[in-house]
Motif scaffolding. Structure first.
Motif, short mmCIF file in Angstrom:
data_model
loop_
_atom_site.label_atom_id
_atom_site.label_comp_id
_atom_site.label_asym_id
_atom_site.label_seq_id
_atom_site.Cartn_x
_atom_site.Cartn_y
_atom_site.Cartn_z
N UNK A 116 8.28 -2.85 7.20
CA UNK A 116 8.94 -4.11 7.56
C UNK A 116 9.70 -4.65 6.35
N UNK A 117 9.10 -4.51 5.17
CA UNK A 117 9.71 -4.95 3.93
C UNK A 117 10.07 -3.74 3.06
N UNK A 118 11.16 -3.86 2.35
CA UNK A 118 11.61 -2.82 1.44
C UNK A 118 10.90 -3.01 0.09
N UNK A 119 9.59 -2.73 0.10
CA UNK A 119 8.77 -2.85 -1.11
C UNK A 119 7.85 -1.65 -1.22
N UNK A 120 7.43 -1.36 -2.44
CA UNK A 120 6.40 -0.37 -2.70
C UNK A 120 5.43 -0.97 -3.71
N UNK A 121 4.15 -0.63 -3.56
CA UNK A 121 3.12 -1.17 -4.44
C UNK A 121 2.35 -0.02 -5.07
N UNK A 122 2.10 -0.15 -6.36
CA UNK A 122 1.32 0.81 -7.14
C UNK A 122 0.06 0.13 -7.63
N UNK A 123 -1.10 0.72 -7.33
CA UNK A 123 -2.36 0.19 -7.85
C UNK A 123 -2.40 0.31 -9.36
N UNK A 124 -3.11 -0.61 -10.00
CA UNK A 124 -3.16 -0.67 -11.45
C UNK A 124 -4.59 -1.01 -11.89
N UNK A 137 13.31 -21.49 -2.43
CA UNK A 137 14.34 -22.33 -1.80
C UNK A 137 13.73 -23.45 -0.97
N UNK A 138 12.42 -23.37 -0.69
CA UNK A 138 11.71 -24.40 0.07
C UNK A 138 10.97 -25.37 -0.84
N UNK A 139 11.15 -25.23 -2.12
CA UNK A 139 10.45 -26.07 -3.09
C UNK A 139 9.40 -25.27 -3.84
N UNK A 140 8.55 -25.97 -4.58
CA UNK A 140 7.51 -25.30 -5.34
C UNK A 140 6.33 -24.96 -4.43
N UNK A 141 5.86 -23.75 -4.55
CA UNK A 141 4.69 -23.27 -3.82
C UNK A 141 3.59 -23.03 -4.85
N UNK A 142 2.37 -23.41 -4.52
CA UNK A 142 1.26 -23.21 -5.45
C UNK A 142 0.14 -22.44 -4.76
N UNK A 143 -0.61 -21.72 -5.55
CA UNK A 143 -1.72 -20.96 -5.00
C UNK A 143 -2.50 -20.29 -6.10
N UNK A 144 -3.16 -19.22 -5.73
CA UNK A 144 -4.01 -18.47 -6.64
C UNK A 144 -3.74 -16.99 -6.42
N UNK A 145 -3.63 -16.24 -7.49
CA UNK A 145 -3.41 -14.80 -7.35
C UNK A 145 -4.60 -14.03 -7.92
N UNK A 146 -4.91 -12.92 -7.28
CA UNK A 146 -5.96 -12.02 -7.73
C UNK A 146 -5.67 -10.67 -7.12
N UNK A 147 -4.93 -9.86 -7.84
CA UNK A 147 -4.55 -8.54 -7.31
C UNK A 147 -4.31 -7.56 -8.45
N UNK A 148 -4.43 -6.29 -8.13
CA UNK A 148 -4.13 -5.25 -9.11
C UNK A 148 -2.93 -4.42 -8.67
N UNK A 149 -2.41 -4.69 -7.48
CA UNK A 149 -1.22 -3.99 -7.01
C UNK A 149 0.02 -4.53 -7.67
N UNK A 150 0.86 -3.64 -8.15
CA UNK A 150 2.13 -4.02 -8.77
C UNK A 150 3.23 -3.68 -7.78
N UNK A 151 3.86 -4.70 -7.24
CA UNK A 151 4.84 -4.53 -6.17
C UNK A 151 6.25 -4.61 -6.72
N UNK A 152 7.06 -3.65 -6.32
CA UNK A 152 8.48 -3.60 -6.70
C UNK A 152 9.32 -3.83 -5.45
N UNK A 153 10.32 -4.69 -5.58
CA UNK A 153 11.21 -4.98 -4.47
C UNK A 153 12.35 -3.98 -4.45
#
Length: 179
Positions: A116-124, A137-153
């Motif tokens: 669906x998306x033109x992305x690939x992810x490599x585990x790290x 473009x919708x303003x500032x988004x905030x959250x929390x990240x916790x992942x080891x996948x490195x995604x390239x667009x």
């Protein structure tokens, strides 16, 4: 009143960090705006509701992504069609990776995605963890990240946002998410 239908993808298999909380928050926010919402759990082998307004998916360990990988692939055409029709998709962690072309685990296992998306992810071996603020473009988004996948667009997708703090898609190009 129109009811907004949310297809909650793999809530048992892909809920490693309590991602079902995203469903609870989304439904509450809709309620605050006077909008009715219905959540439909979509597990392995279940029918994906064609009339879903939002597709929501959470995170899972590499093994969980492998477990649902084939089932996810059977939904590729439906998910691509839904995306083309403008269905909103909020995909976190593993669900985000599986919406892409492929996810390669740290051990080299390739888990095909829905494309669906033109992305690939490599585990790290490195985890990207912490509070996260991004500018979109919708303003500032905030959250929390916790992942080891490195995604390239890929060239067929644009970033959801740029990261002001945190490490985003891969810790290198200041992108976060994909649209």
């Amino acid at each position: 009143m129109t009811t907004i239908k949310i297809a909650h993808m793999y809530p048992r298999e892909m809920n490693i960090y309590g991602d079902t909380g995203n469903l609870v928050v989304l439904m509450k926010r809709l309620e605050w705006r006077g909008l009715a919402a219905e959540a439909v759990a979509v597990g392995m082998g279940d029918k994906l509701p064609a009339d879903a307004d939002i597709v929501l998916g959470g995170g899972g360990q590499d093994a969980a992504q492998g477990d649902i990988g084939e089932d996810f692939i059977t939904r590729s055409a439906d998910l691509r069609s839904m995306a083309d029709d403008g269905v909103v998709m909020l995909a976190i962690c593993g669900a985000y990776q599986l919406l892409g072309r492929e996810f390669r685990t740290q051990t080299g296992r390739v888990i095909q995605g829905a494309g669906v998306l033109d992305i690939e992810t490599q585990g790290s071996a490195t985890r990207l963890i912490g509070n996260h603020a991004v500018d979109s473009e919708w303003g500032q988004l905030v959250g929390y990240e916790n992942h080891s996948g490195l995604t390239r667009l890929g060239p067929g997708v644009r970033a959801l946002a740029t990261t002001a703090s945190g490490r985003g898609n891969n810790g290198e190009d200041d992108t976060e998410g994909a649209v």
